[in-house]
Write an enzyme that holds these catalytic residues in place. Structure first.
Site, PDB file in Angstrom:
ATOM      1  CE  LYS A 290      34.620  38.416  31.725  1.00 53.50           C
ATOM      2  NZ  LYS A 290      34.938  38.806  32.792  1.00 53.50           N
TER       3      LYS A 290
ATOM      4  NE  ARG B 228      40.532  35.415  34.229  1.00 53.38           N
ATOM      5  CZ  ARG B 228      39.383  35.336  33.825  1.00 53.38           C
ATOM      6  NH1 ARG B 228      38.976  35.758  32.910  1.00 53.38           N
ATOM      7  NH2 ARG B 228      39.845  33.569  32.964  1.00 53.38           N
TER       8      ARG B 228
HETATM    9  C1  YH5 Z   1      36.515  37.596  36.169  1.00 56.90           C
HETATM   10  O1  YH5 Z   1      35.932  38.442  35.013  1.00 56.90           O
HETATM   11  N1  YH5 Z   1      35.686  36.014  33.848  1.00 56.90           N
HETATM   12  S1  YH5 Z   1      35.734  33.500  32.280  1.00 56.90           S
HETATM   13  C2  YH5 Z   1      33.106  36.291  27.371  1.00 56.90           C
HETATM   14  C3  YH5 Z   1      34.235  36.908  26.732  1.00 56.90           C
HETATM   15  C4  YH5 Z   1      35.504  37.028  27.592  1.00 56.90           C
HETATM   16  C5  YH5 Z   1      36.171  36.715  28.149  1.00 56.90           C
HETATM   17  C6  YH5 Z   1      32.597  37.511  25.416  1.00 56.90           C
HETATM   18  N2  YH5 Z   1      37.038  34.852  34.999  1.00 56.90           N
HETATM   19  C7  YH5 Z   1      36.370  35.921  35.092  1.00 56.90           C
HETATM   20  O2  YH5 Z   1      36.564  35.621  30.633  1.00 56.90           O
HETATM   21  N3  YH5 Z   1      37.532  35.312  36.726  1.00 56.90           N
HETATM   22  C8  YH5 Z   1      36.289  34.134  33.932  1.00 56.90           C
HETATM   23  O3  YH5 Z   1      33.813  37.351  25.785  1.00 56.90           O
HETATM   24  C9  YH5 Z   1      37.315  35.132  35.297  1.00 56.90           C
HETATM   25  N4  YH5 Z   1      37.191  38.213  37.055  1.00 56.90           N
HETATM   26  C10 YH5 Z   1      38.016  36.482  37.722  1.00 56.90           C
HETATM   27  N5  YH5 Z   1      38.427  36.427  38.562  1.00 56.90           N
HETATM   28  C11 YH5 Z   1      35.057  34.805  31.323  1.00 56.90           C
HETATM   29  C12 YH5 Z   1      35.612  35.633  30.740  1.00 56.90           C
HETATM   30  C13 YH5 Z   1      35.211  36.394  29.417  1.00 56.90           C
HETATM   31  C14 YH5 Z   1      34.103  35.311  28.734  1.00 56.90           C
END
Ligand code: YH5
Length: 275
Positions: free
Chosen positions: A220, A254
């Site tokens: 993230k 996750r």
């Molecule tokens: C979460 O925290 N996050 S989708 C931006 C990124 C990397 C990854 C810029 N669904 C979560 O994974 N469900 C998402 O780099 C989720 N908890 C739960 N339960 C976003 C994501 C991401 C966004």
């Protein structure tokens, strides 16, 4: 092979690893859906071989500025993947906020609902109650499009806890058993770096809500803010925060990088003399 039932680990059990499988329009860039399905199935198989306990399938991008996806489109993206990866025998969670997608996904074989909008969309609460599967309630301030425009909290940890407690109560009132509910502070969803750091530092406080904690920190932006690295260079920092989250009580992590996170979990298990 029938997928095993999903049961949340207790305080004294090792955390579970949830592998992220995103199906976004980018994967359709060549115009064929076949490649995106075979890609996702291949990634899922690798994740299971690397030690994933749950496969999280998402067909809606919640990144700031991402296009909205119609119900039909989201179902068309996720259902074929669910049907194809059932064979690996691991529980599948559906990352969606739409009641119709929840219904289609669970009918196709998904066994958990992961909702970044905490079942606040129309009919989502009723649908999750009817489907009787585990649900993850995530906190988000604002909506994906605008959530990173100066989010404000009184005290981020207390505000997030208040919200999650209200959603737990609403879920129970709708007939969802407490044993099926997990909670997630929603790292990066309407939070500054300072908010995210306070939430991670105080993650143990969320255990007082009496529901297993799920965290999504993998790759993230906050890790980019800390290290100055681009998204494909955030493995090491992702592993660091995965271990910190486990130590502070996260029961499900996750992640994109299942094999590496599995090593982290081995360290955690050895240190705490689990299994
Ligand atoms: C979460 O925290 N996050 S989708 C931006 C990124 C990397 C990854 C810029 N669904 C979560 O994974 N469900 C998402 O780099 C989720 N908890 C739960 N339960 C976003 C994501 C991401 C966004």
């Amino acid at each position: 092979m029938k997928a095993s039932q999903l049961i949340y680990p207790s305080k004294s059990q090792a955390p579970l690893i949830m592998g992220i499988i995103n199906i976004t329009p980018d994967s359709f860039s060549d115009g064929s859906q076949y490649n995106s399905i075979t890609d996702a199935v291949e990634r899922a198989e690798q994740m299971v071989a690397s030690g994933a306990d749950i496969l999280d399938i998402g067909g809606e991008s919640t990144r700031p500025g991402a296009q909205e996806v119609s119900i039909e489109e989201e179902i068309e993206r996720v259902v074929p993947i669910i049907e194809a990866i059932k064979q690996f025998g691991k529980p599948i969670s559906i990352d969606t906020s739409k009641a119709e997608v929840m219904y289609a996904a669970v009918n196709a074989g998904a066994q958990m609902i992961n909702d970044v909008r905490a079942l606040q969309e129309p009919n989502a609460l009723e649908m999750a109650a009817k489907l009787r599967v585990p649900v993850c309630l995530m906190h988000m301030q604002g909506a994906p499009r605008s959530m990173q425009n100066s989010p404000i909290y009184n005290n981020v940890t207390l505000d997030v806890m208040d919200f999650l407690q209200m959603r737990i109560t609403d879920c129970e009132n709708a007939g969802i058993k407490k044993e099926l509910i997990s909670i997630d502070p929603g790292f990066g969803f309407g939070k500054t770096l300072e908010h995210n750091l306070q939430l991670l530092n105080e993650l143990d406080k969320l255990t007082n809500l009496g529901a297993p904690i799920l965290v999504g920190l993998s790759r993230k932006s906050m890790l980019g803010q800390i290290t100055g690295k681009k998204v494909d260079q955030r493995l090491t920092s992702s592993l660091a925060v995965a271990l910190i989250a486990m130590q502070k009580g996260a029961r499900i992590v996750r992640v994109h990088d299942v094999e590496e996170t599995h090593d982290v979990r081995q360290v955690y298990i050895a240190l705490h003399e689990l299994e």
